[in-house]
Design a protein around this motif. Structure first.
Motif, PDB file in Angstrom:
ATOM      1  N   VAL A  50       0.710  -0.950  -0.308  1.00  0.00           N
ATOM      2  CA  VAL A  50      -0.209   0.037   0.128  1.00  0.00           C
ATOM      3  C   VAL A  50       1.026   1.138   0.176  1.00  0.00           C
ATOM      4  CG1 VAL A  50      -1.322   0.940   1.343  1.00  0.00           C
ATOM      5  CG2 VAL A  50      -2.263  -1.360   1.199  1.00  0.00           C
ATOM      6  N   GLY A  51       1.069   1.879  -1.066  1.00  0.00           N
ATOM      7  CA  GLY A  51       1.733   3.475  -1.152  1.00  0.00           C
ATOM      8  C   GLY A  51       2.764   2.489  -1.362  1.00  0.00           C
ATOM      9  N   ILE A  52       3.062   2.542  -2.889  1.00  0.00           N
ATOM     10  CA  ILE A  52       4.679   1.827  -3.706  1.00  0.00           C
ATOM     11  C   ILE A  52       5.785   2.789  -3.745  1.00  0.00           C
ATOM     12  CG2 ILE A  52       3.451  -0.331  -5.267  1.00  0.00           C
ATOM     13  CD1 ILE A  52       3.173   1.633  -7.240  1.00  0.00           C
ATOM     14  N   GLY A  53       5.297   4.305  -3.750  1.00  0.00           N
ATOM     15  CA  GLY A  53       6.494   4.931  -4.359  1.00  0.00           C
ATOM     16  C   GLY A  53       6.585   4.819  -5.172  1.00  0.00           C
ATOM     17  N   THR A  54       8.308   5.385  -4.880  1.00  0.00           N
ATOM     18  CA  THR A  54       9.352   4.249  -6.822  1.00  0.00           C
ATOM     19  C   THR A  54       9.099   3.261  -7.180  1.00  0.00           C
ATOM     20  OG1 THR A  54      10.903   5.085  -5.454  1.00  0.00           O
ATOM     21  CG2 THR A  54      10.015   7.346  -6.206  1.00  0.00           C
ATOM     22  N   GLY A  55       8.657   2.476  -6.727  1.00  0.00           N
ATOM     23  CA  GLY A  55       9.151   0.803  -6.619  1.00  0.00           C
ATOM     24  C   GLY A  55       9.707   0.320  -5.926  1.00  0.00           C
ATOM     25  N   THR A  56      10.376   1.347  -5.337  1.00  0.00           N
ATOM     26  CA  THR A  56      12.164   1.144  -4.542  1.00  0.00           C
ATOM     27  C   THR A  56      11.921  -0.327  -3.616  1.00  0.00           C
ATOM     28  OG1 THR A  56      12.650   3.052  -4.777  1.00  0.00           O
ATOM     29  CG2 THR A  56      14.081   1.465  -3.428  1.00  0.00           C
ATOM     30  N   ASN A  57      10.627  -0.877  -2.609  1.00  0.00           N
ATOM     31  CA  ASN A  57      10.098  -1.019  -1.786  1.00  0.00           C
ATOM     32  C   ASN A  57      10.251  -2.762  -2.796  1.00  0.00           C
ATOM     33  OD1 ASN A  57      11.298  -0.045   0.565  1.00  0.00           O
ATOM     34  ND2 ASN A  57       9.048   0.984   0.665  1.00  0.00           N
ATOM     35  N   MET A  58       8.995  -2.931  -4.048  1.00  0.00           N
ATOM     36  CA  MET A  58       8.973  -3.555  -4.919  1.00  0.00           C
ATOM     37  C   MET A  58       9.768  -4.338  -5.348  1.00  0.00           C
ATOM     38  SD  MET A  58       5.606  -1.883  -6.188  1.00  0.00           S
ATOM     39  CE  MET A  58       4.341  -3.642  -6.790  1.00  0.00           C
ATOM     40  N   ALA A  59      10.815  -3.642  -5.120  1.00  0.00           N
ATOM     41  CA  ALA A  59      12.148  -4.494  -6.249  1.00  0.00           C
ATOM     42  C   ALA A  59      12.470  -4.450  -5.419  1.00  0.00           C
ATOM     43  CB  ALA A  59      13.245  -3.148  -6.727  1.00  0.00           C
ATOM     44  N   ALA A  81       3.117   3.992 -12.879  1.00  0.00           N
ATOM     45  CA  ALA A  81       3.817   4.603 -14.040  1.00  0.00           C
ATOM     46  C   ALA A  81       5.404   4.707 -13.874  1.00  0.00           C
ATOM     47  CB  ALA A  81       3.231   5.401 -15.090  1.00  0.00           C
ATOM     48  N   PHE A  82       6.426   5.584 -12.585  1.00  0.00           N
ATOM     49  CA  PHE A  82       7.022   5.776 -12.343  1.00  0.00           C
ATOM     50  C   PHE A  82       7.676   4.441 -12.246  1.00  0.00           C
ATOM     51  CE2 PHE A  82      10.516   6.711 -10.147  1.00  0.00           C
ATOM     52  CZ  PHE A  82      11.356   7.689 -10.577  1.00  0.00           C
ATOM     53  N   ALA A  83       7.135   3.880 -11.586  1.00  0.00           N
ATOM     54  CA  ALA A  83       7.460   2.443 -10.165  1.00  0.00           C
ATOM     55  C   ALA A  83       7.573   0.858 -11.554  1.00  0.00           C
ATOM     56  CB  ALA A  83       6.320   2.373  -9.629  1.00  0.00           C
ATOM     57  N   ARG A  84       6.483   1.311 -12.414  1.00  0.00           N
ATOM     58  CA  ARG A  84       6.882   0.820 -13.532  1.00  0.00           C
ATOM     59  C   ARG A  84       8.660   1.063 -14.600  1.00  0.00           C
ATOM     60  NH1 ARG A  84       4.155  -3.294 -16.364  1.00  0.00           N
ATOM     61  NH2 ARG A  84       1.712  -2.976 -14.827  1.00  0.00           N
ATOM     62  N   ARG A  85       8.487   2.070 -14.983  1.00  0.00           N
ATOM     63  CA  ARG A  85       9.527   2.515 -15.319  1.00  0.00           C
ATOM     64  C   ARG A  85      10.925   2.270 -14.874  1.00  0.00           C
ATOM     65  NH1 ARG A  85       6.781   6.888 -16.468  1.00  0.00           N
ATOM     66  NH2 ARG A  85       8.261   8.606 -15.614  1.00  0.00           N
ATOM     67  N   PHE A  86      11.074   1.761 -13.185  1.00  0.00           N
ATOM     68  CA  PHE A  86      12.901   2.031 -12.835  1.00  0.00           C
ATOM     69  C   PHE A  86      12.509   0.352 -12.516  1.00  0.00           C
ATOM     70  CE2 PHE A  86      13.528   0.737  -8.784  1.00  0.00           C
ATOM     71  CZ  PHE A  86      14.650   1.343  -8.090  1.00  0.00           C
ATOM     72  N   ILE A  87      12.020  -0.849 -12.674  1.00  0.00           N
ATOM     73  CA  ILE A  87      11.502  -1.775 -12.048  1.00  0.00           C
ATOM     74  C   ILE A  87      12.029  -2.515 -13.224  1.00  0.00           C
ATOM     75  CG2 ILE A  87      10.987  -4.031 -11.253  1.00  0.00           C
ATOM     76  CD1 ILE A  87       8.792  -2.632  -9.836  1.00  0.00           C
ATOM     77  N   GLY A  88      11.520  -2.227 -14.369  1.00  0.00           N
ATOM     78  CA  GLY A  88      11.885  -2.209 -16.451  1.00  0.00           C
ATOM     79  C   GLY A  88      13.225  -1.854 -16.311  1.00  0.00           C
ATOM     80  N   ARG A  89      13.427  -0.753 -15.614  1.00  0.00           N
ATOM     81  CA  ARG A  89      15.258  -0.226 -16.892  1.00  0.00           C
ATOM     82  C   ARG A  89      16.095  -1.140 -15.824  1.00  0.00           C
ATOM     83  NH1 ARG A  89      16.052   5.695 -17.434  1.00  0.00           N
ATOM     84  NH2 ARG A  89      14.838   5.089 -19.153  1.00  0.00           N
ATOM     85  N   MET A  90      15.407  -1.328 -14.172  1.00  0.00           N
ATOM     86  CA  MET A  90      16.520  -1.781 -13.228  1.00  0.00           C
ATOM     87  C   MET A  90      16.801  -3.426 -13.500  1.00  0.00           C
ATOM     88  SD  MET A  90      16.497  -2.043  -8.908  1.00  0.00           S
ATOM     89  CE  MET A  90      16.034  -3.744  -9.754  1.00  0.00           C
ATOM     90  N   ALA A  91      15.693  -3.612 -13.630  1.00  0.00           N
ATOM     91  CA  ALA A  91      15.528  -5.896 -13.233  1.00  0.00           C
ATOM     92  C   ALA A  91      14.543  -5.826 -14.559  1.00  0.00           C
ATOM     93  CB  ALA A  91      15.191  -6.188 -12.000  1.00  0.00           C
ATOM     94  N   PRO A  92      14.859  -5.890 -15.828  1.00  0.00           N
ATOM     95  CA  PRO A  92      13.506  -6.517 -16.666  1.00  0.00           C
ATOM     96  C   PRO A  92      13.188  -8.007 -16.809  1.00  0.00           C
ATOM     97  CG  PRO A  92      15.602  -6.004 -17.692  1.00  0.00           C
ATOM     98  CD  PRO A  92      16.010  -5.575 -16.598  1.00  0.00           C
TER      99      PRO A  92
END
Length: 302
Positions: A50-59, A81-92
Motif C-alpha cells: 500500500v503506497g508503492i512510491g517509486t517502486g524501490t520496495n517492490m524491487a 507508471a514511474f515504478a514500472r519504468r524504474f523496475i523495468g530499467r533496473m531489472a527487466p
C-alpha cells in the motif's frame, strides 16, 4: 549494499520525473523499512504494498527477499507508471512477477486492489501519521490547544506523503493520535484477507507502546522487525504532537502518553514535543531525531 546497487537506475529515471517527496533508496526511512522486510521471511510469498512510491520496495522484495509476486498501488496516480519504468530499467527479468494497480487508490478501496489483497500472504505499507495541517478538524483542535494561530503549521511540498485527512478517519479510535489511516488499513485487510500478515513502517514520535496497542486492538499480535533512529524531516510540522501533549495535561493520562523526540542521533536524550517545538522556534534548522520501527502484525485467530 542493495540500495547503492539500484541507485544509478533510480536516479536516472528520477530527475524531473517523480514527485519531490520520493525517497532515495538510501533514505533512512527506506533503509529502516527494508531492514524489517529482510527479516520478514517473504521468500515464496505473495505481497501487496500500500503506497508503492517509486517502486524501490517492490524491487527489494522481489530481488532481495525472493517474494514470489508483489502487487501494489498508490494514492498518487503519478507513481505506478514511474515504478514500472524504474523496475523495468533496473531489472527487466522481474516484470512478470509484479502487478501495479493504475490510478489513484486510497488504501485498498478499489475492486482491483481488494482482489490482489485477498490473494496476498502479506500486506506492507508506510502511511502518514500526521493530520493535514489544512484539515478543518485539525485546525480546530490545534487552535483549542495552542496559543499560536492554527494556520502557523505549514504543509510540506507534495503533502500527500506527509499528511492525511484527519476528519475523514474520525470513526477510528486511534485517529485521535494520528493513526486513523493505519487503523483503517488494518481493519480493511482483516476483512479482506483475514489470514494475511501486515507489516507497517512507523515513526515512533507518539511512543512505541501506542503503536503496539494499535495492532492488539485490531486483532493482530505485534512483532518488532527493525528499529532505527533518524533525523526528523525538516518539512514535516510537529505541532500536532505538541497539541496532543497539551490536550493530555490535567487528564491523568499524561503519565502514560508522552511524545518522544531526541536531541542526538544516538537517542540518549529524550525530550517531549513541546520542548522540540521550542528548539525549532529558536532555530528552525536545529537537528531533531526520532525512532522508526517496523512492526509485523500476526492475525489472531485469522
Amino acid at each position: 549494499m542493495w540500495a547503492e546497487s539500484v541507485r544509478p537506475a533510480w536516479r536516472e529515471d528520477l530527475d524531473g520525473a517523480a514527485p519531490s517527496f520520493a525517497f532515495d533508496p538510501s533514505d533512512s526511512w527506506t533503509v529502516a523499512f527494508q531492514a524489517g522486510l529482510a527479516r520478514a521471511e517473504l521468500s515464496g510469498r505473495r505481497v501487496y504494498e500500500v503506497g508503492i512510491g517509486t517502486g524501490t520496495n517492490m524491487a527489494f522484495m522481489l530481488q532481495h527477499c525472493a517474494a514470489a509476486f508483489v502487487s501494489g498501488s498508490d494514492l498518487d496516480p503519478r507513481l505506478p507508471a514511474f515504478a514500472r519504468r524504474f523496475i523495468g530499467r533496473m531489472a527487466p527479468e522481474l516484470l512478470d512477477r509484479f502487478r501495479l494497480i493504475a490510478g489513484s487508490v486510497n488504501l485498498i478501496d478499489t475492486p482491483a486492489a481488494m482482489a490482489e489483497v485477498s490473494a496476498a500472504d502479506v500486506v506492507v505499507g508506510c502511511l502518514p501519521q500526521v493530520p493535514d495541517c489544512e484539515d478543518e478538524m485539525y485546525e480546530a483542535f490545534h487552535l483549542a490547544q495552542l496559543e499560536r494561530p492554527a494556520g502557523s503549521s505549514q504543509r510540506a511540498a507534495d503533502h500527500i506523503a506527509h499528511y492525511y485527512p484527519w476528519a475523514r478517519f474520525n470513526d477510528y479510535p486511534f485517529n485521535s493520535v494520528g493513526l486513523g489511516l493505519n487503523e483503517a488499513l488494518l481493519r480493511r485487510v482483516r476483512r479482506c484477507a483475514p489470514h494475511a500478515q501486515v507489516i507497517l513502517n512507523f515513526g515512533c514520535r507518539i511512543g512505541k507502546g501506542v503503536l503496539l496497542n494499535l495492532f492488539k486492538s485490531n486483532g493482530y499480535r505485534p512483532e518488532e522487525l527493525a528499529s532505527r533512529i533518524v533525523r526528523h524531516h525538516d518539512g514535516t510540522s510537529i505541532s500536532f504532537f505538541v497539541a496532543l501533549e497539551a490536550a493530555m495535561r490535567g487528564t491523568g493520562y499524561e503519565r502514560d502518553f508522552r511524545c518522544e523526540f531526541y536531541t542526538d542521533p544516538s537517542g540518549a536524550t529524550v525530550i517531549p514535543a513541546s520542548e522540540a517545538q521550542e528548539r525549532l522556534d529558536i532555530d528552525p534548522t536545529t537537528p531533531l531525531y526520532h525512532e522508526i520501527c517496523v512492526l509485523r502484525g500476526h492475525p489472531i485467530n485469522g
